[in-house]
Scaffold this motif. Sequence first.
Motif, PDB file in Angstrom:
ATOM      1  N   HIS A 118       0.840  -1.210   0.000  1.00  0.00           N
ATOM      2  CA  HIS A 118       0.000   0.000   0.000  1.00  0.00           C
ATOM      3  C   HIS A 118       0.865   1.246   0.000  1.00  0.00           C
ATOM      4  CE1 HIS A 118      -4.240  -0.856   0.186  1.00  0.00           C
ATOM      5  NE2 HIS A 118      -4.066  -1.799   1.054  1.00  0.00           N
ATOM      6  N   LYS A 119       1.905   1.210   0.850  1.00  0.00           N
ATOM      7  CA  LYS A 119       2.791   2.377   0.963  1.00  0.00           C
ATOM      8  C   LYS A 119       3.422   2.689  -0.380  1.00  0.00           C
ATOM      9  CE  LYS A 119       5.409   1.616   4.620  1.00  0.00           C
ATOM     10  NZ  LYS A 119       6.429   1.626   5.649  1.00  0.00           N
ATOM     11  N   GLN A 120       3.975   1.650  -1.015  1.00  0.00           N
ATOM     12  CA  GLN A 120       4.627   1.831  -2.303  1.00  0.00           C
ATOM     13  C   GLN A 120       3.630   2.290  -3.359  1.00  0.00           C
ATOM     14  OE1 GLN A 120       7.909   1.398  -2.990  1.00  0.00           O
ATOM     15  NE2 GLN A 120       8.282   0.973  -0.833  1.00  0.00           N
ATOM     16  N   LEU A 121       2.473   1.668  -3.328  1.00  0.00           N
ATOM     17  CA  LEU A 121       1.448   1.990  -4.329  1.00  0.00           C
ATOM     18  C   LEU A 121       1.004   3.434  -4.198  1.00  0.00           C
ATOM     19  CD1 LEU A 121      -0.486   0.922  -6.528  1.00  0.00           C
ATOM     20  CD2 LEU A 121      -2.057   0.272  -4.738  1.00  0.00           C
ATOM     21  N   ASN A 122       0.726   3.848  -2.972  1.00  0.00           N
ATOM     22  CA  ASN A 122       0.270   5.227  -2.754  1.00  0.00           C
ATOM     23  C   ASN A 122       1.334   6.222  -3.162  1.00  0.00           C
ATOM     24  OD1 ASN A 122      -2.238   4.525  -1.817  1.00  0.00           O
ATOM     25  ND2 ASN A 122      -1.614   4.432   0.314  1.00  0.00           N
ATOM     26  N   LYS A 123       2.580   5.868  -2.857  1.00  0.00           N
ATOM     27  CA  LYS A 123       3.685   6.760  -3.225  1.00  0.00           C
ATOM     28  C   LYS A 123       3.711   6.962  -4.736  1.00  0.00           C
ATOM     29  CE  LYS A 123       8.157   5.758  -2.743  1.00  0.00           C
ATOM     30  NZ  LYS A 123       9.397   5.270  -2.113  1.00  0.00           N
ATOM     31  N   GLN A 124       3.611   5.872  -5.483  1.00  0.00           N
ATOM     32  CA  GLN A 124       3.679   5.957  -6.936  1.00  0.00           C
ATOM     33  C   GLN A 124       2.467   6.680  -7.501  1.00  0.00           C
ATOM     34  OE1 GLN A 124       6.341   5.242  -8.641  1.00  0.00           O
ATOM     35  NE2 GLN A 124       7.274   4.584  -6.727  1.00  0.00           N
ATOM     36  N   LEU A 125       1.291   6.395  -6.948  1.00  0.00           N
ATOM     37  CA  LEU A 125       0.086   7.040  -7.463  1.00  0.00           C
ATOM     38  C   LEU A 125       0.134   8.545  -7.208  1.00  0.00           C
ATOM     39  CD1 LEU A 125      -2.664   4.471  -6.460  1.00  0.00           C
ATOM     40  CD2 LEU A 125      -1.897   4.996  -8.754  1.00  0.00           C
ATOM     41  N   ASP A 126       0.599   8.938  -6.009  1.00  0.00           N
ATOM     42  CA  ASP A 126       0.705  10.366  -5.721  1.00  0.00           C
ATOM     43  C   ASP A 126       1.718  11.024  -6.641  1.00  0.00           C
ATOM     44  OD1 ASP A 126       0.260   9.961  -2.130  1.00  0.00           O
ATOM     45  OD2 ASP A 126      -1.175  10.309  -3.757  1.00  0.00           O
TER      46      ASP A 126
END
Lengths: 286, 211
Positions: A270-278
């Motif tokens: 989730h952390k990685q995903l949110n970082k990339q999406l942001d």
Amino acid sequence: VSTQSTGTRLSNAEIQYIVDGVEQDFRSDGRGAEDYRQIELETRILPNTNGSARCKLGKTEVLVGVKAEVVDVDVHAPHIGKLVITADCSAVASPKFVGKGSEVLENDLSNVLSFLYNSTNTIRLKDLCIVKGESCWQLHVDVLFVQCGGNLFDVASIALKAALYNTTLPVVKVSGEGIEMEMEVSDDPYHVWKLDVSNCPICITLYQIGGGFAVDPSEEEVACSEGFVHIGVQPNGDMSSMEKAGAGNIDPTTLLEMVEVGVRVGEEIHKQLNKQLDAEKSLAKL
Amino acid sequence: TKAQGSVYIEQGQTKIVAAVYGPKEVLKREDFSLKGKVMCEFKYMPFSRANTYSEPRQTFEEKVISKTIAEAMEGVIILSKFPKSEVLISIQMIQDDGGTLSLAMTAASVALIDAKIEVRDLVIGCTIRFYNGGRILVDPTAEEEHTKTSEGAGFHLAVMPSLSQVTALKQAGKIEQAQARECIEACWEGCLRIATAVKKLLEETLGEQPG
């Protein structure tokens, strides 16, 4: 052999090799039991949708498109919108998927993905309501599997979250009341609003292989597994759903370990995903 | 009854009938395999639930439950004993007052034993409802089950009591990881208590110990 495998045949020696590897936390491609392969994610790739994403993990590739339409509200739930998730296995992925061959797998996938979003903790369907008791938004989420190489559920859930993240819905202006009520759906492509996906879960599937378990298996590893557990992990570490599937029994201590690992891995993703999406969002200002 | 094995089970107001047909020969040639197959058909009777009318065809929800039960039973039945054959488990929900999936598992397992199909162990299911704040309600009624999902979680667990293995698990609603452990333990305890009652019944009617 679980329903996920598209016909991998393995010799007994290969099965033993894979099982031993998982039990010793050193799999055939060098990964540990908790390691995911590299995830590729692209969003906003389908111009005719309200939101879309493509996710590739190992040999599995998934396309997700979100389309929204205004519909009548459900009589039993007049204050919320609707979310319909359907999965489709393209015949491109495997000759077994031609015609009705993929029906069982598609039902499986649709069910697991829908179950992931089963509670109001995941996505606020109330936000999708336009006029209480009358109209609401219905989001059709279509998940298309272009290639199947193991670990279908996890990849689909990641692509799903990404697609929902960049789903834009036009603003609706409601004027008047009762019979004279008029709804105006804005034509302006910049007059839109986005869903709150901060609680959307992703599915982490842990496969029991021999005496150990692993995440993100390759097709060969899936063929050696007996039983697997889907855990819907939310960004804050809560579990929105949990389901054991597959033929095979699981030891309760293993189950609790799986839960612990699943939540840990889920939070990290989730952390990685949110970082990339942001990061992606800041690149392209709408 | 023409079924090889059957059982009628009541838990509170929840009533289920399960029947087992098999092992039957599989007629389609492409389904040849060295292990037997398990098929399950789960159906809500039209009058079983308070506010909904169940259609005659199988709905999506019923197909999902059927699949869960079939997969759970696949792990319990000794399939290598009947190659090229299949076992059909038919489960009808006569009245739904909570705890359906778990009770259906128990019913399927007892019906299999009644049909003298070789199984590794009994399968007993138990449902709990977990409320935010830590309260756990074992074996909830339909009214208790249908509180909003944002206020708690439903937990179904099916286990093999003697072998201490989990055959099926389903959780809906939000729980934290630490609470998951409590839920599993509460379900497990529930399953063991039901197991002693079921074993006693089987001893009386069939005169033999399962497993």
